[in-house]
Design an enzyme around this catalytic site. Structure first.
Site, mmCIF file in Angstrom:
data_model
loop_
_atom_site.group_PDB
_atom_site.id
_atom_site.type_symbol
_atom_site.label_atom_id
_atom_site.label_comp_id
_atom_site.label_asym_id
_atom_site.label_seq_id
_atom_site.Cartn_x
_atom_site.Cartn_y
_atom_site.Cartn_z
ATOM 1 N N TYR A 48 0.943 -1.267 -0.120
ATOM 2 C CA TYR A 48 -0.055 -0.016 0.029
ATOM 3 C C TYR A 48 0.892 1.154 0.110
ATOM 4 O O TYR A 48 0.374 2.083 -0.531
ATOM 5 C CB TYR A 48 -1.244 -0.058 1.211
ATOM 6 C CG TYR A 48 -2.145 -0.510 0.543
ATOM 7 C CD1 TYR A 48 -3.035 -0.285 -0.139
ATOM 8 C CD2 TYR A 48 -2.618 -2.068 1.420
ATOM 9 C CE1 TYR A 48 -4.252 -1.056 -0.348
ATOM 10 C CE2 TYR A 48 -3.395 -2.934 1.035
ATOM 11 C CZ TYR A 48 -4.361 -2.200 0.200
ATOM 12 O OH TYR A 48 -5.392 -3.061 -0.129
ATOM 13 N N GLN A 85 -15.109 5.167 -6.092
ATOM 14 C CA GLN A 85 -14.506 3.927 -5.546
ATOM 15 C C GLN A 85 -13.105 4.042 -5.278
ATOM 16 O O GLN A 85 -12.417 3.238 -4.673
ATOM 17 C CB GLN A 85 -14.838 2.755 -6.368
ATOM 18 C CG GLN A 85 -16.317 2.527 -6.569
ATOM 19 C CD GLN A 85 -16.662 1.608 -7.748
ATOM 20 O OE1 GLN A 85 -16.564 0.364 -7.678
ATOM 21 N NE2 GLN A 85 -16.725 2.294 -8.966
ATOM 22 N N HIS A 123 -14.703 3.871 -0.851
ATOM 23 C CA HIS A 123 -13.935 2.851 -0.342
ATOM 24 C C HIS A 123 -12.673 3.143 0.528
ATOM 25 O O HIS A 123 -11.533 2.866 0.658
ATOM 26 C CB HIS A 123 -13.210 1.939 -1.619
ATOM 27 C CG HIS A 123 -14.344 1.175 -2.051
ATOM 28 N ND1 HIS A 123 -14.244 0.451 -3.606
ATOM 29 C CD2 HIS A 123 -15.462 0.919 -1.958
ATOM 30 C CE1 HIS A 123 -15.141 0.013 -3.914
ATOM 31 N NE2 HIS A 123 -16.103 -0.058 -2.777
ATOM 32 N N GLY A 163 -15.251 4.991 -16.043
ATOM 33 C CA GLY A 163 -14.052 4.134 -15.690
ATOM 34 C C GLY A 163 -14.306 3.196 -14.401
ATOM 35 O O GLY A 163 -13.518 2.862 -13.801
ATOM 36 N N SER A 170 -15.972 -1.132 -13.789
ATOM 37 C CA SER A 170 -16.374 -2.027 -14.527
ATOM 38 C C SER A 170 -17.656 -2.572 -13.595
ATOM 39 O O SER A 170 -18.466 -3.184 -14.418
ATOM 40 C CB SER A 170 -15.583 -3.279 -14.028
ATOM 41 O OG SER A 170 -15.254 -3.613 -12.497
ATOM 42 N N PRO A 189 -13.995 2.833 -22.084
ATOM 43 C CA PRO A 189 -13.285 2.197 -23.521
ATOM 44 C C PRO A 189 -14.167 0.995 -23.958
ATOM 45 O O PRO A 189 -14.025 0.353 -25.054
ATOM 46 C CB PRO A 189 -11.799 2.253 -23.444
ATOM 47 C CG PRO A 189 -11.515 2.715 -22.050
ATOM 48 C CD PRO A 189 -12.925 2.919 -21.334
HETATM 49 P P1 OAD Z 1 -11.819 -2.355 -12.563
HETATM 50 O O1 OAD Z 1 -10.536 -2.610 -12.690
HETATM 51 O O2 OAD Z 1 -12.807 -3.100 -12.239
HETATM 52 O O3 OAD Z 1 -12.486 -1.547 -13.847
HETATM 53 C C1 OAD Z 1 -11.747 -0.429 -14.242
HETATM 54 C C2 OAD Z 1 -12.410 0.167 -15.658
HETATM 55 O O4 OAD Z 1 -11.770 1.071 -16.074
HETATM 56 C C3 OAD Z 1 -12.771 -1.075 -16.472
HETATM 57 O O5 OAD Z 1 -14.244 -0.913 -16.913
HETATM 58 C C4 OAD Z 1 -12.007 -0.242 -17.484
HETATM 59 O O6 OAD Z 1 -12.542 -0.910 -19.055
HETATM 60 C C5 OAD Z 1 -11.946 1.251 -17.328
HETATM 61 N N1 OAD Z 1 -10.861 2.037 -18.045
HETATM 62 C C6 OAD Z 1 -9.671 1.649 -18.320
HETATM 63 N N2 OAD Z 1 -9.096 2.748 -19.074
HETATM 64 C C7 OAD Z 1 -9.862 3.591 -19.166
HETATM 65 C C8 OAD Z 1 -9.841 5.072 -19.267
HETATM 66 N N3 OAD Z 1 -8.569 5.682 -19.767
HETATM 67 N N4 OAD Z 1 -10.890 5.833 -19.140
HETATM 68 C C9 OAD Z 1 -12.071 5.250 -18.583
HETATM 69 N N5 OAD Z 1 -12.288 3.999 -18.380
HETATM 70 C C10 OAD Z 1 -11.159 3.225 -18.252
HETATM 71 O O7 OAD Z 1 -11.862 -0.827 -11.446
HETATM 72 P P2 OAD Z 1 -13.048 -0.404 -10.364
HETATM 73 O O8 OAD Z 1 -14.595 -0.528 -11.134
HETATM 74 O O9 OAD Z 1 -12.776 0.851 -9.915
HETATM 75 O O10 OAD Z 1 -12.052 -1.945 -4.355
HETATM 76 O O11 OAD Z 1 -13.069 -1.693 -9.339
HETATM 77 C C11 OAD Z 1 -13.835 -1.555 -8.239
HETATM 78 C C12 OAD Z 1 -13.371 -1.797 -7.041
HETATM 79 O O12 OAD Z 1 -12.811 -3.132 -7.177
HETATM 80 C C13 OAD Z 1 -12.059 -0.776 -6.580
HETATM 81 O O13 OAD Z 1 -12.541 0.235 -5.817
HETATM 82 C C14 OAD Z 1 -11.433 -1.905 -5.620
HETATM 83 C C15 OAD Z 1 -11.616 -3.136 -6.446
HETATM 84 O O14 OAD Z 1 -11.569 -4.330 -5.361
HETATM 85 C C16 OAD Z 1 -11.349 -1.868 -3.163
HETATM 86 O O15 OAD Z 1 -9.969 -2.005 -3.181
HETATM 87 C C17 OAD Z 1 -12.154 -1.913 -2.018
#
Ligand code: OAD
Length: 264
Positions: free
Chosen positions: A73, A107, A125, A195, A197, A222
């Site tokens: 971290y 998040q 988070h 941004g 998933s 994207p």
């Molecule tokens: P993810 O890694 O699950 O998803 C990231 C998203 O960003 C994907 O849908 C990509 O397609 C998209 N992405 C990639 N490049 C991008 C760009 N330039 N512009 C816009 N979008 C783009 O990440 P999160 O959805 O944030 O929790 O994940 C949710 C949670 O899962 C996090 O907060 C974390 C993790 O476990 C904790 O740590 C508590």
């Protein structure tokens, strides 16, 4: 009508935003990609692709290997504190000024929204910039030396380890923040989803809740995601590109509507 489908989608998004009283924006790791930070689930660079989330994002993992978890971290903290807000963060900070009510529900544990100038940011988070005791939850400011140590510092009150103030798997989200985020989700007329998933509960359910309560969903990503099927508008591309385009068009629409009011 424009023949470029992307331009049509952009125009629809701008029109929805312009007529909304309350806008919520759910963000995830993707909005920080153009600041040089990795997402969680990218098949190559994702944090959870490269380390085991059971070890690095759970109470069990921290208790078993406090030093490993702490160092991981603190490396992320250093990366995040060196990163700069990108054009997407800056566009969202501008949007807050252009519309009546705007709240970011993120998040992300970085502080890039705030450093871009956004004032209404709910961190679902937690934050990698804050620290608390793993036992008694007392909060601490840490020195550079404490952050660079190979083991986490110890709480002088209860002798448990200090940890980043981040929500790990199977932990509760901060109640006040969650309540406010849910209220925004139910009350918004438009939810921007940028941004993420959309696979992590409860944030992943916010677009469904917003939609059930009458909001239009605008997705900026994207890739297609769990949210895409319910989105009223899907803008395919990086948030650092798409969000500034939205702001540029919104400013034009606002200028035209003000000019229209003045001449009528
Ligand atoms: P993810 O890694 O699950 O998803 C990231 C998203 O960003 C994907 O849908 C990509 O397609 C998209 N992405 C990639 N490049 C991008 C760009 N330039 N512009 C816009 N979008 C783009 O990440 P999160 O959805 O944030 O929790 O994940 C949710 C949670 O899962 C996090 O907060 C974390 C993790 O476990 C904790 O740590 C508590």
């Amino acid at each position: 009508m424009n023949h470029d489908p992307m331009q049509n989608e952009l125009a629809r998004a701008v029109s929805l935003i312009h007529s909304a009283e309350n806008i919520a924006c759910l963000t995830g790791a993707g909005v920080s990609v153009e600041s040089g930070l990795a997402t969680f689930r990218d098949t190559r660079t994702g944090a959870w692709t490269n380390v085991d989330p059971e070890k690095y994002a759970s109470q069990k993992g921290f208790v078993a290997s406090p030093g490993d978890v702490w160092r991981w971290y603190m490396k992320r903290y250093n990366e995040m504190s060196r990163a700069q807000p990108n054009a997407g963060h800056i566009a969202l900070a501008e949007l807050e000024i252009l519309v009546p009510n705007f709240t970011i529900v993120t998040q992300n544990v970085d502080d890039l929204h705030e450093r871009a100038g956004s004032r209404y940011v709910l961190h679902l988070h937690g934050s990698i910039c804050r620290y608390r005791c793993n036992g008694c939850r007392r909060t601490y400011d840490l020195s550079v030396e404490e952050r660079s140590a190979s083991l986490p510092p110890m709480c002088p009150r209860c002798f448990d380890f200090i940890r980043p103030d981040i929500v790990w798997f199977e932990e509760h989200l901060p109640t006040g923040i969650l309540d406010m985020a849910l209220r925004m989700t139910r009350e918004c007329n438009v939810m921007l989803v940028a941004g993420t998933s959309g696979v992590v509960y409860p944030a992943g359910e916010f677009p469904t809740t917003a939609k059930q309560n009458g909001a239009a969903i605008i997705e900026i990503n994207p890739e297609t995601t769990a949210v895409t099927g319910m989105a009223d508008v899907s803008l395919r591309g990086p948030s650092g590109v798409i969000l500034p385009q939205i702001i540029a068009q919104l400013k034009k629409v606002i200028t035209q509507s003000v000019a229209g009011v003045q001449t009528s």
